[in-house]
Enzyme design. Structure first.
Site, short mmCIF file in Angstrom:
data_model
loop_
_atom_site.label_atom_id
_atom_site.label_comp_id
_atom_site.label_asym_id
_atom_site.label_seq_id
_atom_site.Cartn_x
_atom_site.Cartn_y
_atom_site.Cartn_z
N LYS A 88 0.81 -1.23 0.00
CA LYS A 88 0.00 0.00 0.00
C LYS A 88 0.84 1.28 0.00
O LYS A 88 0.42 2.30 -0.52
CB LYS A 88 -0.97 -0.01 1.18
CG LYS A 88 -2.09 -1.02 0.98
CD LYS A 88 -3.23 -0.79 1.95
CE LYS A 88 -4.46 -1.59 1.57
NZ LYS A 88 -4.29 -3.04 1.82
N GLU A 110 -9.90 7.15 3.54
CA GLU A 110 -10.81 6.28 4.27
C GLU A 110 -10.05 4.98 4.51
O GLU A 110 -9.12 4.65 3.80
CB GLU A 110 -12.07 6.01 3.45
CG GLU A 110 -11.94 4.85 2.47
CD GLU A 110 -10.88 5.04 1.40
OE1 GLU A 110 -10.61 6.19 1.02
OE2 GLU A 110 -10.30 4.02 0.95
N SER A 376 1.71 -9.87 -0.95
CA SER A 376 1.36 -8.45 -0.84
C SER A 376 1.68 -7.84 0.52
O SER A 376 1.91 -6.64 0.62
CB SER A 376 -0.12 -8.26 -1.16
OG SER A 376 -0.93 -9.11 -0.36
C1 PLP Z 1 -5.15 -4.06 1.41
C2 PLP Z 1 -4.45 -5.31 1.16
C3 PLP Z 1 -4.82 -6.18 0.11
C4 PLP Z 1 -6.01 -5.96 -0.76
O1 PLP Z 1 -6.02 -4.81 -1.55
P1 PLP Z 1 -5.73 -4.82 -3.10
O2 PLP Z 1 -6.11 -3.45 -3.51
O3 PLP Z 1 -6.61 -5.87 -3.72
O4 PLP Z 1 -4.30 -5.13 -3.29
C5 PLP Z 1 -4.04 -7.31 -0.11
N1 PLP Z 1 -2.99 -7.62 0.68
C6 PLP Z 1 -2.62 -6.83 1.70
C7 PLP Z 1 -1.45 -7.23 2.53
C8 PLP Z 1 -3.33 -5.66 1.99
O5 PLP Z 1 -2.95 -4.89 3.01
#
Ligand code: PLP
Length: 396
Positions: A88, A110, A376
């Site tokens: 993010k 938000e 992610s």
């Molecule tokens: C917020 C988040 C997601 C989901 O958001 P996307 O916009 O689909 O990437 C996925 N993995 C993690 C670790 C997150 O914090």
């Protein structure tokens, strides 16, 4: 390319907002496609991504996981190693830097689980700009650690008492603030959702993931991967990985959504796998709604996947079959969470564990394939959920 100036991907996307928001979106569109594309801006952003956030992130050959699953050769893109623990920050650094260049004095955002709020508050502290984060009252209670992190970073956290007191109500409240303070305020959106230009802009900021993967996999394997796999909430980490490979037709994309307690229970967030077309938060896209057209409440054990919409560009990928979308359940994700922790010593975010779970479940289909999985985020934030899960299991 499929993108045009109005922000449509095929028939998806667009800008379905009250007229009063149009000037702000127009201003943002113009600023992004001029200031945001300038060399100075790109260099400054690259500087922070490298020296502050920790890019490039490693592309790690997960030999133990590959061996365990006896099929694919698996590489993990380590977004979990970034500052604040997930992808993010790639997006919030980009948007907050753009806001500063535009002369904005104040950032609003938000947040649902608080991860995007923390990433925004972090970029605001770094770049010295005031920050307010809207968060549903329910979420404020559930995510006290992230609320404390945001307040430590000097962001104002504003609990939202309307509706279901969760993410979708926080988005509505943030939009109301934006309308009132359009001159001074920049709205930082957390995924590839919302009206044009957000889906395009956020995808571009996250594309650094796929660009690095392309370079890294060529260095290590001298060829492109057969499959790219990522979890899908709003869709930003998956779009960031997929987009730079869009024209490489031999590279297959798989997006894994949250199947929650199962698709037949309605307690899930499988927007692309089971939703319908409609307008949500300013874009035409797939979404989950009931028979009266009300947006449905969603569920996932992974807080970041718990959203009833999805990015319009992913809806386009679904329609044109450029990507395949699938789901795994809460239980399967938790089991994959433990597997990766045990064999590789990497505790994944529960969101990312969905992607691992899909691979685990279907590993025989990937015999001898080269697979890149986007990790992610890291799992530290989810340890309380895991603790609760283990307690419930022991009481069964
Ligand atoms: C917020 C988040 C997601 C989901 O958001 P996307 O916009 O689909 O990437 C996925 N993995 C993690 C670790 C997150 O914090």
């Amino acid at each position: 390319m499929v993108f045009n100036r109005k922000g449509y991907f095929g028939r998806y996307g667009g800008c379905f907002v009250p007229e009063i928001l149009m000037p702000a979106l127009k201003e943002l569109e113009e600023a992004y496609f001029s200031l945001g594309k300038e060399k100075d801006f790109q260099e400054e952003l690259d500087y922070y991504l490298k020296n502050y956030a920790g890019r490039p992130t490693p592309l790690y050959f997960a030999s133990h996981l590959s061996q365990k699953l006896k099929g694919p050769k698996i590489y993990l893109k380590r977004e979990d190693l970034l500052h604040t623990g997930a992808h993010k920050i790639n997006n919030t650094l980009g948007q907050v830097l753009l806001a500063k260049k535009m002369g904005k004095k104040r950032i609003i955002a938000e947040t649902g689980a608080g991860q995007h709020g923390v990433a925004t508050a972090t970029a605001c502290a770094l770049l010295g700009i005031k920050c307010a984060v809207y968060m549903g009252e329910e979420d404020v209670k559930r995510q006290s650690l992230n609320v404390l992190r945001m307040r430590t970073l000097k962001a104002e956290v504003i609990p939202v008492k309307n509706g279901s007191r969760t993410l979708k109500d926080a988005i509505n409240e943030a939009l109301r603030d934006w309308v009132t303070n359009i001159e001074t305020t920049f709205y930082v959106l957390g995924s590839v959702v919302g009206p044009h230009p957000y889906p395009t802009m956020v995808r571009d900021f996250q594309s650094v993931i796929g660009k690095e993967v392309k370079r890294q996999i060529m260095e290590k394997e001298k060829r492109l991967p057969d499959y790219l796999i990522a979890c899908v909430g709003g869709g930003s980490n998956s779009m960031g990985l997929f987009y730079p490979f869009y024209k490489e037709e031999k590279v297959n994309f798989i997006g894994v959504e949250a199947g929650g307690l199962g698709l037949n229970t309605k307690k899930h967030s499988a927007t692309l796998a089971s939703g319908e077309r409609g307008v949500l938060h300013g874009a035409l896209t797939y979404l989950l709604q009931d028979k009266d057209g009300q947006v449905r409440l969603t569920h996932s054990v992974a807080p970041g996947l718990d959203y009833s919409g999805v990015g319009p560009e992913l809806s386009f990928y679904k329609e044109t079959k450029r990507a395949k979308f699938t789901t795994v359940t809460d239980k399967e994700a938790i089991s994959a969470f433990f597997l990766l922790s045990e064999v590789e010593g990497i505790i994944p975010a529960l969101e990312s564990a969905h992607a691992v779970a899909y691979l685990k479940k279907n590993c025989s289909q990937f015999k001898n394939n080269l697979v890149v999985l986007n990790l992610s985020g890291r799992g530290d934030k989810d340890m309380c959920i895991i603790e609760r899960f283990l307690k419930e299991k022991n009481n069964e």
